[in-house]
Design a protein around this motif. Structure first.
Motif, PDB file in Angstrom:
ATOM      1  N   ASP A 196      -1.900 -11.039 -11.621  1.00 31.30           N
ATOM      2  CA  ASP A 196      -1.167 -12.563 -11.372  1.00 31.30           C
ATOM      3  C   ASP A 196      -0.238 -12.137 -10.158  1.00 31.30           C
ATOM      4  N   ALA A 197       0.629 -11.012 -10.599  1.00 28.12           N
ATOM      5  CA  ALA A 197       1.594 -10.485  -9.730  1.00 28.12           C
ATOM      6  C   ALA A 197       0.841 -10.163  -8.457  1.00 28.12           C
ATOM      7  N   LEU A 198      -0.228  -9.374  -8.415  1.00 30.63           N
ATOM      8  CA  LEU A 198      -0.656  -8.799  -6.993  1.00 30.63           C
ATOM      9  C   LEU A 198      -1.595  -9.925  -6.367  1.00 30.63           C
ATOM     10  N   ALA A 199      -1.955 -10.926  -7.165  1.00 26.62           N
ATOM     11  CA  ALA A 199      -2.737 -12.197  -6.353  1.00 26.62           C
ATOM     12  C   ALA A 199      -1.475 -12.817  -5.437  1.00 26.62           C
ATOM     13  N   HIS A 200      -0.147 -12.982  -6.306  1.00 27.67           N
ATOM     14  CA  HIS A 200       0.959 -13.812  -5.716  1.00 27.67           C
ATOM     15  C   HIS A 200       1.404 -13.017  -4.355  1.00 27.67           C
ATOM     16  N   ALA A 201       1.112 -11.596  -4.422  1.00 25.57           N
ATOM     17  CA  ALA A 201       1.340 -10.692  -3.151  1.00 25.57           C
ATOM     18  C   ALA A 201       0.303 -10.948  -2.195  1.00 25.57           C
ATOM     19  N   ASP A 202      -0.971 -11.652  -2.459  1.00 25.79           N
ATOM     20  CA  ASP A 202      -2.182 -11.903  -1.607  1.00 25.79           C
ATOM     21  C   ASP A 202      -2.780 -10.775  -1.349  1.00 25.79           C
ATOM     22  N   LEU A 203      -2.821  -9.826  -2.239  1.00 25.14           N
ATOM     23  CA  LEU A 203      -3.733  -8.475  -2.401  1.00 25.14           C
ATOM     24  C   LEU A 203      -5.120  -8.666  -2.936  1.00 25.14           C
ATOM     25  N   PRO A 204      -6.079  -8.213  -2.176  1.00 26.59           N
ATOM     26  CA  PRO A 204      -7.496  -8.604  -2.569  1.00 26.59           C
ATOM     27  C   PRO A 204      -7.798  -7.908  -4.033  1.00 26.59           C
ATOM     28  N   ASP A 205      -8.908  -8.526  -4.704  1.00 29.72           N
ATOM     29  CA  ASP A 205      -9.432  -7.947  -5.895  1.00 29.72           C
ATOM     30  C   ASP A 205      -7.964  -7.802  -6.840  1.00 29.72           C
TER      31      ASP A 205
ATOM     32  N   PHE B 146      -5.685  -2.817  -0.396  1.00 29.10           N
ATOM     33  CA  PHE B 146      -4.414  -3.638  -0.455  1.00 29.10           C
ATOM     34  C   PHE B 146      -4.741  -4.477   1.003  1.00 29.10           C
ATOM     35  N   GLY B 147      -5.946  -4.488   1.278  1.00 25.52           N
ATOM     36  CA  GLY B 147      -6.103  -5.541   2.570  1.00 25.52           C
ATOM     37  C   GLY B 147      -5.444  -5.295   3.848  1.00 25.52           C
ATOM     38  N   VAL B 148      -5.173  -3.867   4.019  1.00 22.45           N
ATOM     39  CA  VAL B 148      -4.458  -3.377   5.395  1.00 22.45           C
ATOM     40  C   VAL B 148      -5.539  -2.210   5.677  1.00 22.45           C
ATOM     41  N   ASP B 149      -5.031  -1.787   6.814  1.00 26.16           N
ATOM     42  CA  ASP B 149      -5.622  -0.583   7.250  1.00 26.16           C
ATOM     43  C   ASP B 149      -4.645   0.708   7.434  1.00 26.16           C
ATOM     44  N   GLY B 150      -5.089   1.699   7.826  1.00 21.04           N
ATOM     45  CA  GLY B 150      -4.192   3.055   7.721  1.00 21.04           C
ATOM     46  C   GLY B 150      -2.928   2.978   8.740  1.00 21.04           C
ATOM     47  N   ALA B 151      -3.037   2.203   9.670  1.00 16.00           N
ATOM     48  CA  ALA B 151      -1.726   2.008  10.652  1.00 16.00           C
ATOM     49  C   ALA B 151      -0.942   1.230  10.096  1.00 16.00           C
ATOM     50  N   ASP B 152      -1.235   0.164   9.153  1.00 18.75           N
ATOM     51  CA  ASP B 152      -0.306  -0.490   8.558  1.00 18.75           C
ATOM     52  C   ASP B 152       0.373   0.500   7.601  1.00 18.75           C
ATOM     53  N   VAL B 153      -0.040   1.084   6.804  1.00 17.99           N
ATOM     54  CA  VAL B 153       0.349   2.007   5.878  1.00 17.99           C
ATOM     55  C   VAL B 153       1.233   2.775   6.645  1.00 17.99           C
ATOM     56  N   ALA B 154       0.640   3.510   7.454  1.00 18.02           N
ATOM     57  CA  ALA B 154       1.807   4.382   8.327  1.00 18.02           C
ATOM     58  C   ALA B 154       3.122   3.805   8.814  1.00 18.02           C
TER      59      ALA B 154
ATOM     60  N   SER C 119      -7.430   6.102  -4.205  1.00 22.76           N
ATOM     61  CA  SER C 119      -7.276   4.584  -3.493  1.00 22.76           C
ATOM     62  C   SER C 119      -7.067   4.760  -1.989  1.00 22.76           C
ATOM     63  N   VAL C 120      -7.723   3.594  -1.499  1.00 21.35           N
ATOM     64  CA  VAL C 120      -7.725   3.506   0.036  1.00 21.35           C
ATOM     65  C   VAL C 120      -6.825   2.334   0.484  1.00 21.35           C
ATOM     66  N   PRO C 121      -6.337   2.035   1.782  1.00 24.75           N
ATOM     67  CA  PRO C 121      -5.625   1.169   2.121  1.00 24.75           C
ATOM     68  C   PRO C 121      -6.385  -0.144   2.117  1.00 24.75           C
TER      69      PRO C 121
ATOM     70  N   ALA D 287       0.949  -1.240   0.159  1.00 26.53           N
ATOM     71  CA  ALA D 287      -0.068   0.040  -0.073  1.00 26.53           C
ATOM     72  C   ALA D 287       0.771   1.202  -0.001  1.00 26.53           C
ATOM     73  N   ALA D 288       1.867   1.296   0.695  1.00 25.67           N
ATOM     74  CA  ALA D 288       2.838   2.205   0.875  1.00 25.67           C
ATOM     75  C   ALA D 288       3.454   2.681  -0.531  1.00 25.67           C
ATOM     76  N   HIS D 289       3.867   1.435  -1.170  1.00 25.57           N
ATOM     77  CA  HIS D 289       4.525   1.513  -2.534  1.00 25.57           C
ATOM     78  C   HIS D 289       3.866   2.097  -3.426  1.00 25.57           C
ATOM     79  N   LEU D 290       2.515   1.468  -3.593  1.00 21.34           N
ATOM     80  CA  LEU D 290       1.707   1.327  -4.719  1.00 21.34           C
ATOM     81  C   LEU D 290       0.139   2.237  -4.974  1.00 21.34           C
ATOM     82  N   MET D 291       0.034   2.538  -3.566  1.00 19.25           N
ATOM     83  CA  MET D 291      -1.408   3.171  -3.263  1.00 19.25           C
ATOM     84  C   MET D 291      -1.532   4.767  -4.121  1.00 19.25           C
ATOM     85  N   TRP D 292      -0.499   5.344  -4.082  1.00 23.07           N
ATOM     86  CA  TRP D 292      -0.541   6.435  -4.681  1.00 23.07           C
ATOM     87  C   TRP D 292      -0.503   6.533  -6.524  1.00 23.07           C
ATOM     88  N   LEU D 293      -0.145   5.482  -6.719  1.00 22.78           N
ATOM     89  CA  LEU D 293       0.038   5.095  -8.205  1.00 22.78           C
ATOM     90  C   LEU D 293      -1.385   4.529  -8.515  1.00 22.78           C
ATOM     91  N   SER D 294      -2.264   3.786  -7.755  1.00 16.25           N
ATOM     92  CA  SER D 294      -3.664   3.428  -8.064  1.00 16.25           C
ATOM     93  C   SER D 294      -4.672   4.349  -8.105  1.00 16.25           C
TER      94      SER D 294
END
Length: 249
Positions: free
Chosen positions: A165-174, A44-52, A39-41, A25-32
């Motif tokens: 496929d890459a995002l699925a391997h990283a266990d990211l939702p949707d 990426f299957g996480v919350d704001g505390a994880d991103v922070a 884009s929201v945390p 999320a920290a690496h890609l959220m701005w790009l999405s």
């Protein structure tokens, strides 16, 4: 860790940060972020505390994270967080032990410059890890790390599937929806056309070396100049093969 031009910087191996729940999320959220959605945390299957937590580690002024992506021919793509207090940014570079200085792909931040990679180069680097060199070897992680440097107007039709496929391997939702958002448009630059240099001299009266793509993006370090300054024709040919864009045969 030593990178030419950053000898006095507090560089630190960054691969350990990939284990943080909020890293992607920290690496890609701005790009999405798209024209229709912010884009929201949760994407990426996480919350704001994880991103922070991940963002704090990535932006540490005392430990500038370096992610190494070794590929063919002894080359390494490097992602370096330049955590200057008043002028932070991220550098995308290519290094080689035989080069006097690094090749510059792209810069993210206040002095953005890009794009730095075509889709063809991005996927080829991701799929050709040098398992004997230190750094990131998992193909899906390599692809996602390098994705912010992409800018290509001719992305193939199967690109969303490859990225999904890459995002699925990283266990990211949707992963499919996220892949489409990530490919919709870059916030910092327009998609570029990538072609081989013609026979006319480049800037500085340099003759173009064969096999290295250049782009027409006006703010790209790869617009009308060699990818790595000061390398020999033979070194450039090895780089072109490693990038998957040229073969002497």
């Amino acid at each position: 860790m030593l990178i030419h031009g950053f000898e006095n910087a507090p560089l630190a191996v960054g691969e350990r940060l990939l284990e943080l729940p909020g890293f992607w999320a920290a690496h890609l959220m701005w790009l999405s972020e798209t024209r229709e959605y912010d884009s929201v945390p949760e994407w990426f299957g996480v919350d704001g505390a994880d991103v922070a937590e991940a963002w704090e580690a990535l932006s540490d002024e005392d430990r500038w994270p370096v992610f190494r992506i070794p590929f063919a021919g002894g080359h390494t793509a490097v992602i370096l967080g330049c955590n200057l207090r008043d002028d932070p940014g991220t550098e995308y570079l290519i290094t080689h032990a035989d080069w006097g200085r690094h090749g510059r792909l792209a810069t993210l931040g206040g002095h953005q410059a890009g794009p730095g990679l075509s889709w063809r180069e991005l996927t080829h680097i991701a799929r050709t890890p040098d398992l004997n060199a230190p750094g990131v070897h998992a193909v899906h992680v390599r692809l996602l790390l390098l994705l912010p440097a992409l800018g290509d107007q001719d992305v193939p039709d199967d690109a969303p599937e490859v990225l999904s496929d890459a995002l699925a391997h990283a266990d990211l939702p949707d992963p499919r929806g996220l892949a489409e958002a990530l490919l919709e448009g870059h916030p910092l630059w327009e998609p570029a056309e990538w072609t081989f240099a013609d026979a006319s001299p480049l800037s500085g009266s340099q003759e173009p070396f064969p096999g290295i793509l250049q782009c027409d993006g006006p703010i790209s370090p790869r617009c009308g100049t060699h990818l790595a300054q000061g390398i020999t024709r033979e070194q450039s040919e090895r780089l072109a093969r490693a990038l998957g864009t040229w073969s002497a045969e």
